[in-house]
Design a protein around this motif. Structure first.
Motif, mmCIF file in Angstrom:
data_model
loop_
_atom_site.group_PDB
_atom_site.id
_atom_site.type_symbol
_atom_site.label_atom_id
_atom_site.label_comp_id
_atom_site.label_asym_id
_atom_site.label_seq_id
_atom_site.Cartn_x
_atom_site.Cartn_y
_atom_site.Cartn_z
ATOM 1 N N ARG A 9 0.822 -1.198 0.000
ATOM 2 C CA ARG A 9 0.000 0.000 0.000
ATOM 3 C C ARG A 9 0.862 1.256 0.000
ATOM 4 O O ARG A 9 1.904 1.318 0.633
ATOM 5 N N GLN A 10 0.435 2.263 -0.776
ATOM 6 C CA GLN A 10 1.169 3.526 -0.835
ATOM 7 C C GLN A 10 0.284 4.684 -0.398
ATOM 8 O O GLN A 10 -0.913 4.714 -0.690
ATOM 9 N N SER A 11 0.906 5.625 0.306
ATOM 10 C CA SER A 11 0.263 6.893 0.608
ATOM 11 C C SER A 11 0.512 7.847 -0.555
ATOM 12 O O SER A 11 1.388 7.604 -1.387
ATOM 13 N N LYS A 35 5.609 4.411 0.426
ATOM 14 C CA LYS A 35 5.301 3.053 0.877
ATOM 15 C C LYS A 35 5.366 2.952 2.393
ATOM 16 O O LYS A 35 4.540 2.257 3.014
ATOM 17 N N GLY A 53 2.323 4.487 3.537
ATOM 18 C CA GLY A 53 1.207 3.605 3.198
ATOM 19 C C GLY A 53 1.066 2.445 4.159
ATOM 20 O O GLY A 53 -0.050 2.034 4.500
ATOM 21 N N GLN A 54 2.193 1.898 4.609
ATOM 22 C CA GLN A 54 2.142 0.810 5.575
ATOM 23 C C GLN A 54 1.540 1.284 6.891
ATOM 24 O O GLN A 54 0.746 0.581 7.523
ATOM 25 N N GLN A 99 -2.159 1.573 6.396
ATOM 26 C CA GLN A 99 -2.822 0.267 6.396
ATOM 27 C C GLN A 99 -3.089 -0.199 7.829
ATOM 28 O O GLN A 99 -4.166 -0.736 8.128
ATOM 29 N N LEU A 106 -7.881 -3.676 1.182
ATOM 30 C CA LEU A 106 -6.593 -3.417 1.811
ATOM 31 C C LEU A 106 -5.584 -4.534 1.529
ATOM 32 O O LEU A 106 -4.373 -4.304 1.560
ATOM 33 N N ASP A 107 -6.102 -5.721 1.251
ATOM 34 C CA ASP A 107 -5.211 -6.848 0.945
ATOM 35 C C ASP A 107 -4.821 -6.905 -0.529
ATOM 36 O O ASP A 107 -3.924 -7.668 -0.899
ATOM 37 N N PRO A 158 -3.214 0.495 -6.526
ATOM 38 C CA PRO A 158 -4.017 1.599 -5.987
ATOM 39 C C PRO A 158 -5.459 1.179 -5.706
ATOM 40 O O PRO A 158 -6.113 0.573 -6.557
ATOM 41 N N GLY A 162 -7.359 3.519 -3.493
ATOM 42 C CA GLY A 162 -7.873 4.682 -2.776
ATOM 43 C C GLY A 162 -9.261 5.111 -3.227
ATOM 44 O O GLY A 162 -10.120 5.426 -2.389
ATOM 45 N N VAL A 192 -4.747 7.563 0.715
ATOM 46 C CA VAL A 192 -4.379 6.283 0.098
ATOM 47 C C VAL A 192 -4.359 6.428 -1.417
ATOM 48 O O VAL A 192 -5.309 6.931 -2.009
#
Length: 296
Positions: free
Chosen positions: A2-4, A152, A155-156, A159, A241-242, A246, A248, A295
């Motif tokens: 996951r990335q912000s 990343k 993003g973590q 998550q 989320l899994d 992308p 978001g 996200v």
């Protein structure tokens, strides 16, 4: 992973006559909005940066800035006389119009004017712009990697926060179901009383309209569908989320559905404990929606 959409990266480099610094920043956005601020005399640099960033990024408002300066008097940047004249003329006109409207502007310093883009021209001292462009694009690849690495990491963390908030929503949904069981007898009495009021006033009434009123009373008292949908939304959000890549936009849409069910639950609650659970749900959902905005 996951990335912000939030991130930052910077670097510095140089060659014989020039030194430069990179600055890359990103915040959340509906799509990908690249704002590139680089010297326009380096042919091919801006489109090269745009192509490289667009390949790796899908969402966010991203600003890429490259600042150059000379390394010495003999090889330094030269003053662009034509551009300076344009800037000074524009400043004169702005000051005249401001004074005409009774506004007083703070005086500009020479340092501020020199810092404007185009005032100092490096094109006269750099003849091999193709090699310079190649070197800059190569360095930018490292800046971009650093930028993505930070996104990343962010993003973590997102998550983890979102997973915790989904657990809260799930627990509150179960609490709402418990409140429904606890109020069952009381709600049954209220429903029977409402039905009795309708039946006592049915003389001469349209049977179809009476049926509609009875059905409406029953619907207003039942929140089973809302709880079922909240549980389904929790499962859907966890699945998203899994998923790689992308998500978001999908999460943002799902947050609207969460909010709709929580609003309906509050409007149908008809009891203080269930209303409190509904309000707690809305609070967590609002907090989660703020996080989802970042996200990618």
């Amino acid at each position: 992973m996951r990335q912000s959409m939030t991130g930052f990266a910077g670097a510095a480099g140089g060659r014989e006559s020039l030194r430069w610094t990179w600055d890359m920043r990103g915040v959340n956005g509906k799509g990908l909005d690249l704002r590139i601020r680089v010297p326009d005399w380096i042919d091919g640099l801006e489109p090269g940066l745009k192509a490289a960033a667009s390949t790796e990024l899908t969402r966010g408002n991203v600003t890429i800035t490259l600042r150059l300066q000379g390394t010495g008097e003999d090889t330094g940047l030269q003053l662009s006389e034509p551009f300076l004249a344009i800037v000074l003329d524009a400043m004169t006109k702005i000051e005249e119009q401001a004074m005409g409207r009774g506004l007083s502007l703070a005086p500009s310093t020479a340092a501020q004017i020199v810092g404007l883009r185009g005032i100092l021209d490096a094109s006269a001292t750099e003849t091999d712009t193709k090699a310079l462009c190649t070197q800059l694009l190569s360095e930018f690849a490292q800046v971009l990697d650093q930028f993505i690495a930070m996104r990343k990491t962010e993003g973590q963390a997102l998550q983890t926060i979102l997973s915790s908030q989904l657990d809260e929503i799930d627990a509150l949904t179960r609490a709402a179901a418990d409140q429904i069981d606890a109020r069952r007898d009381e709600q049954g009495q209220k429903l029977r009383a409402a039905l009795a009021r309708v039946m006592d006033n049915t003389e001469g009434a349209d049977p179809q309209r009476v049926s509609q009123e009875l059905a409406l009373i029953a619907v207003k008292a039942d929140v089973t569908e809302e709880l079922d949908r909240l549980r389904a939304h929790v499962d859907a959000a966890r699945d998203l989320l899994d998923q790689p890549g992308p998500v978001g936009r999908k999460l943002d849409f799902l947050m609207q559905e969460f909010n709709r069910e929580a609003n309906t639950l509050c409007s149908k609650a008809q009891s203080a404990p269930l209303t409190r659970v509904g309000l707690d749900l809305k609070t967590v959902i609002d907090q989660m929606r703020e996080q989802v905005q970042n996200v990618e």
